[in-house]
Motif scaffolding. Structure first.
Motif, PDB file in Angstrom:
ATOM      1  N   GLY A 354       0.809  -1.212   0.000  1.00 59.98           N
ATOM      2  CA  GLY A 354       0.000   0.000   0.000  1.00 59.98           C
ATOM      3  C   GLY A 354       0.837   1.253   0.000  1.00 59.98           C
ATOM      4  O   GLY A 354       1.992   1.264  -0.457  1.00 59.98           O
ATOM      5  N   GLY A 355       0.248   2.334   0.549  1.00 59.82           N
ATOM      6  CA  GLY A 355       0.893   3.629   0.489  1.00 59.82           C
ATOM      7  C   GLY A 355       1.327   4.191   1.818  1.00 59.82           C
ATOM      8  O   GLY A 355       1.449   5.414   1.962  1.00 59.82           O
ATOM      9  N   LEU A 356       1.535   3.346   2.816  1.00 58.02           N
ATOM     10  CA  LEU A 356       1.985   3.823   4.117  1.00 58.02           C
ATOM     11  C   LEU A 356       3.489   4.067   4.088  1.00 58.02           C
ATOM     12  O   LEU A 356       4.241   3.268   3.513  1.00 58.02           O
ATOM     13  N   THR A 357       3.917   5.152   4.731  1.00 61.14           N
ATOM     14  CA  THR A 357       5.319   5.554   4.608  1.00 61.14           C
ATOM     15  C   THR A 357       6.040   5.760   5.929  1.00 61.14           C
ATOM     16  O   THR A 357       7.263   5.712   5.971  1.00 61.14           O
ATOM     17  N   HIS A 358       5.298   6.033   7.030  1.00 60.42           N
ATOM     18  CA  HIS A 358       5.939   6.407   8.283  1.00 60.42           C
ATOM     19  C   HIS A 358       5.191   5.858   9.494  1.00 60.42           C
ATOM     20  O   HIS A 358       3.982   5.568   9.436  1.00 60.42           O
ATOM     21  N   LEU A 359       5.922   5.749  10.595  1.00 53.58           N
ATOM     22  CA  LEU A 359       5.310   5.633  11.913  1.00 53.58           C
ATOM     23  C   LEU A 359       4.980   7.040  12.400  1.00 53.58           C
ATOM     24  O   LEU A 359       5.660   8.015  12.042  1.00 53.58           O
ATOM     25  N   PHE A 360       3.934   7.136  13.221  1.00 53.39           N
ATOM     26  CA  PHE A 360       3.665   8.443  13.824  1.00 53.39           C
ATOM     27  C   PHE A 360       4.816   8.755  14.781  1.00 53.39           C
ATOM     28  O   PHE A 360       5.276   7.879  15.520  1.00 53.39           O
ATOM     29  N   PRO A 361       5.330   9.987  14.785  1.00 54.94           N
ATOM     30  CA  PRO A 361       6.497  10.296  15.621  1.00 54.94           C
ATOM     31  C   PRO A 361       6.235  10.107  17.104  1.00 54.94           C
ATOM     32  O   PRO A 361       5.155  10.426  17.607  1.00 54.94           O
ATOM     33  N   THR A 362       7.221   9.609  17.808  1.00 49.98           N
ATOM     34  CA  THR A 362       7.130   9.408  19.253  1.00 49.98           C
ATOM     35  C   THR A 362       7.242  10.756  19.967  1.00 49.98           C
ATOM     36  O   THR A 362       7.748  11.734  19.400  1.00 49.98           O
TER      37      THR A 362
END
Length: 495
Positions: A354-362
């Protein structure tokens, strides 16, 4: 409930699936335990014994029924509806804290001694934290055995067992089958997944479940790069203790299909727990809707589309940041602000499907941001940076085990945190089923259209009859407005 023998017997004799997970039936003659809705002929009343948990059944020497698979029933709704130490302990055990930190770690998080926690769990659940964690490890092992082609040694350690021998002994004791026999008896043969590391499983829930507001809300507020709606599934990245993961959740009439791509299978237990929490799958919709229907102005909304859940979050700190970004702006603007943070401070991930690119920042990563670079009013920059600082240094914790009222007080003390922000965090991040948003614009519009009091004080007074399910009342009231959060996206669309 397990102490109400007459009620339990009625539930078993009628095979009532609404009580699956509330209690377990142990059959004295066969030494097996079942869920209330087990399809086999119910045993004689004198041969039934009732326990509050699968772990208690296992400790008493009973094994899991091979027909009804009681270990796969939804969790007790009590643990998400209560704020006491036992409920908080159960939420932590479900998240795998005992496996990662031991009983001392569990006790430290709750602010009690290990002996106190042991005593409280034994009194209410008939099993201590080690036994409860063991039962969960057994279920995780079963999922891996039946749905993956992992070698058994990898299954054992991924499920949290300290040794192969303990794994083998536990599986035989709980399921009366060796691990290899469990795999060979799986309803469908295990095939290597198209994408390495992907685990496919079903998440059960208590019917009814209305997917429209649940998945509609998640899709409408999805942060680009972290979340998306693709091919009928809500997909998002997960930040987990041993690595990252990507989950795809698809609603079906009798279950939620879950595809998990994990960099480390040891994170399976926590990933499943977070997905169930996100979708509020352990709720008791019959009890919730029955109480809300008692209000004649809410009853038509409930009858039109029963079984609404509260869309939650996989990470409390993430949601708190997003709640601040969403203050007094549109949904689209909030997504844009969050996407900028993700691009600048989130860890990148690969997503072959798919089109996911990042983790949400901690919070730690966000603590390094330059507030002058934020396209926000100065007051909101201060609110965000103060929140991030409190989350990063640990003075504010927003987990599934957090004391709800303590968190409310701590949030209220931060600059820029009004009642709406505090309550939406309590509802979606902390999981308080009684959180209420009387100042929300959509709620006030709905109140006016339905003939409910529209001022916050008067509406709060009227809502006293909806307690302790006011967070669910909010979901029904939001349906009065025709907003994208109330509708599943079109098939094939992506966001």
């Amino acid at each position: 409930m397990h102490t109400d023998t007459e009620r339990c017997v009625r539930a078993v004799q009628s095979k009532d699936s609404r009580f699956d997970g509330w209690f377990f039936t142990a059959v004295l003659t066969t030494r097996i335990y079942c869920r209330p809705s087990c399809p086999v002929v119910p045993p004689k009343v004198e041969n039934m014994s009732f326990y509050p948990s699968a772990a208690a059944c296992q400790q008493a020497g009973f094994r899991a029924c091979k027909r009804c698979r009681p270990d796969t029933s939804p969790g007790s709704p009590e643990w998400n509806a209560r704020a006491d130490s036992v409920a908080r302990a159960m939420r932590l055990i479900r998240d795998g804290v005992v496996d990662r930190e031991g009983v001392p770690g569990l006790a430290t998080r709750l602010g009690y001694s290990a002996r106190q926690i042991e005593r409280q769990l034994l009194a209410e659940l008939g099993a201590g934290p080690l036994a409860l964690a063991r039962a969960q490890r057994a279920q995780t092992a079963r999922v891996l055995i039946e749905t993956t082609g992992l070698p058994m040694a990898e299954v054992a350690f991924a499920a949290g067992f300290a040794s192969i021998r303990t794994f083998n002994d536990t599986v035989r004791e709980v399921f009366a089958l060796a691990p290899g026999e469990l795999r060979s008896r799986a309803s469908r043969p295990v095939r290597p997944p198209a994408t390495p590391g992907v685990i496919a499983l079903r998440l059960p829930y208590r019917a009814p479940l209305n997917p429209s507001n649940l998945f509609g809300h998640l899709a409408a507020t999805a942060v680009p790069g972290v979340e998306e709606w693709r091919d009928g599934a809500y997909r998002r990245t997960l930040d987990l203790p041993h690595g990252h993961g990507i989950v795809a959740l698809t609603p079906h009439p009798d279950h939620i299909a879950c595809r998990l791509a994990l960099t480390d299978p040891r994170d399976l237990t926590l990933a499943i727990s977070r997905c169930r929490w996100l979708l509020d799958l352990d709720a008791d919709p019959v009890a919730v809707d029955e109480q809300l229907r008692a209000d004649p102005l809410l009853a038509p909304l409930v009858d039109k589309a029963p079984g609404r859940r509260v869309p939650r979050t996989v990470d409390g700190a993430e949601f708190a940041v997003r709640a601040v970004l969403g203050q007094q702006v549109s949904t689209a603007a909030a997504r844009t602000h969050a996407a900028r943070l993700v691009t600048a401070h989130g860890a990148p991930v690969d997503d072959p499907e798919g089109g996911l690119t990042h983790l949400f920042p901690t919070p730690g990563a966000l603590a390094e941001l330059d507030p002058d670079q934020l396209a926000l009013p100065r007051s909101r920059r201060r609110t965000l940076t103060t929140l991030v600082g409190a989350l990063a240094d640990g003075s504010l914790r927003l987990g599934t085990d957090t004391d709800w009222e303590k968190a409310r007080a701590e949030l209220t003390a931060l600059p820029g945190f009004g009642p709406w922000t505090v309550e939406v965090i309590a509802m979606r991040a902390l999981g308080d089923p009684d959180a209420f948003l009387p100042t929300d614009l959509g709620i006030r519009r709905a109140a006016e259209q339905l003939g409910l009091p529209s001022t916050p004080a008067a509406l709060t007074a009227r809502a006293a009859g909806w307690r302790p399910w006011r967070a669910y009342a909010v979901q029904y009231l939001w349906t009065v407005d025709d907003h994208p959060i109330n509708h599943l996206p079109a098939q094939g669309s992506s966001s």
